[in-house]
Design a protein around this motif. Structure first.
Motif, short mmCIF file in Angstrom:
data_model
loop_
_atom_site.label_atom_id
_atom_site.label_comp_id
_atom_site.label_asym_id
_atom_site.label_seq_id
_atom_site.Cartn_x
_atom_site.Cartn_y
_atom_site.Cartn_z
N UNK A 119 0.84 -1.20 0.00
CA UNK A 119 0.00 0.00 0.00
C UNK A 119 0.88 1.25 0.00
N UNK A 120 1.98 1.21 0.72
CA UNK A 120 2.91 2.34 0.73
C UNK A 120 3.51 2.54 -0.66
N UNK A 121 3.87 1.44 -1.33
CA UNK A 121 4.44 1.55 -2.67
C UNK A 121 3.44 2.16 -3.63
N UNK A 122 2.19 1.73 -3.54
CA UNK A 122 1.16 2.27 -4.45
C UNK A 122 0.92 3.76 -4.20
N UNK A 123 0.95 4.14 -2.94
CA UNK A 123 0.77 5.56 -2.62
C UNK A 123 1.94 6.38 -3.13
N UNK A 124 3.15 5.85 -3.01
CA UNK A 124 4.32 6.55 -3.53
C UNK A 124 4.22 6.73 -5.04
N UNK A 125 3.84 5.67 -5.74
CA UNK A 125 3.70 5.76 -7.20
C UNK A 125 2.64 6.80 -7.57
#
Length: 380
Positions: A119-125
């Motif tokens: 979820x953190x990766x998706x938010x960063x992207x």
């Protein structure tokens, strides 16, 4: 900054007149810094931020019209072409930089930190894509700054300020956690689990993008690739030790060859192309170069056994794999020479043994014939 330097080379300054007690040019009344920046911030900077916050699956529910954009651009132009002391180029540049940094610190970074794992990766992207859209829009609105003020003073362009600000405020704050999650996903894939390859690819691309306008891979190499290579080395060191202990040499080679193909595909799916050679080198070191002696000398399945049993497919795979290693073929060559020598000597000894047996049989036959001649008398 005088208006003559920013108005297409017009020789004469615009006429001035009084409007409502304020000095004005032919293009309209002089715009104060507070008035102009308030309009640019509320109708430009904050509105584009609101649009991006509300953006869902690339669907815009709020838009900035062409007329609104034109008014914002005209405001910037007017504020940058007014005569001193009402030329606000420096202040607009500084305010632009400050507003971008404020948004990243107050709105973007906390949203990313509030999440974890994928979820953190998706938010960063998502935040990086939105940030690029915002900077692209604002760079057009404030384009007059880039064309004249920034160029004259050799300052970073507005798009560069945007990228650098994201790097310094957001990326540097979360890169270690992000890297950890990516490496965990790659490990899961190596262990046979399905992972979101597109997500990994998008995040890896951010590490590349952080190289800035110089298209440098320094950030990608230092902040991601080095850790990836270290994790890869450790993974295959453990794998190699386990396979060497449990598997025959042919089975080991099949697994090693399959892993090399997987790592090559991994680069194609979501890593930067420059990583391929280094990644395969690590794999070849751990899977082939380091355990080579133990593998070649395996009892009942090593190189000598393959030669003895004429296992042509396995011998071909052995050559194919160990030719990838700089010193990989030398030990194999020594075993092959010894095998050829041993087989040749065995044939020689066999031939010599057969020749000796035939000679002995001939001598015995002659003795028997002689004895018979002594006993039987010829007829007279």
């Amino acid at each position: 900054m005088g208006s003559g330097s920013h108005s297409g080379g017009r020789a004469a300054p615009p006429e001035r007149r009084r409007l409502g007690g304020r000095e004005a040019t032919m293009n309209g009344p002089v715009i104060s810094l507070d008035e102009g920046w308030h309009k640019l911030k509320t109708q430009g900077v904050m509105k584009i931020q609101e649009i991006l916050e509300d953006l869902t699956e690339n669907v815009y529910r709020i838009r900035i019209t062409t007329e609104e954009y034109s008014q914002l651009y005209t405001t910037v132009y007017s504020m940058c072409t007014q005569k001193p002391p009402n030329n606000w180029s420096e202040q607009l540049y500084n305010n632009y930089c400050a507003s971008v940094k404020e948004y990243l610190s107050v709105r973007v970074l906390p949203r990313i930190r509030a999440k974890s794992n994928e979820a953190m990766l998706r938010e960063l992207v998502r935040r990086w894509e939105n940030h690029k859209l915002m900077i692209r829009f604002l760079s057009h609105v404030f384009k007059y700054l880039d064309r004249f003020y920034v160029k004259r003073l050799s300052l970073p362009e507005l798009s560069e300020v945007g990228s650098n600000s994201f790097h310094e405020i957001v990326f540097n704050a979360v890169k270690r956690d992000v890297r950890t999650v990516i490496l965990q996903l790659i490990l899961k894939e190596r262990e046979g689990e399905l992972v979101d390859r597109k997500l990994i690819k998008d995040v890896v691309a951010i590490f590349v993008d952080m190289g800035g306008t110089r298209n440098s891979l320094e950030v990608y190499t230092t902040d991601f690739e080095e850790a990836l290579l270290g994790a890869t080395r450790e993974f295959y060191r453990v794998q190699s030790a386990s396979w060497t202990e449990q598997d025959s040499f042919p089975d080991y080679m099949c697994k090693a060859e399959d892993r090399l193909h997987q790592e090559q595909a991994r680069v194609a799916h979501y890593l930067h192309p420059s990583t391929e050679e280094k990644l395969l080198q690590v794999c070849e070191d751990e899977l082939l170069a380091l355990p080579e002696s133990k593998l070649l000398e395996k009892e009942n399945s090593g190189c000598e056994a393959l030669l003895r049993d004429n296992k042509t497919d396995d011998l071909a795979r052995m050559y194919r794999l160990f030719s990838r290693v700089v010193t990989g073929l030398a030990p194999i060559g020594a075993i092959v020479r010894k095998h050829i020598t041993d087989v040749g000597m065995a044939l020689v000894r066999k031939q010599e043994g057969a020749g000796g047996a035939e000679g002995g049989a001939g001598v015995a036959g002659e003795g028997a014939d002689g004895a018979g001649g002594g006993v039987v008398e010829p007829d007279e």
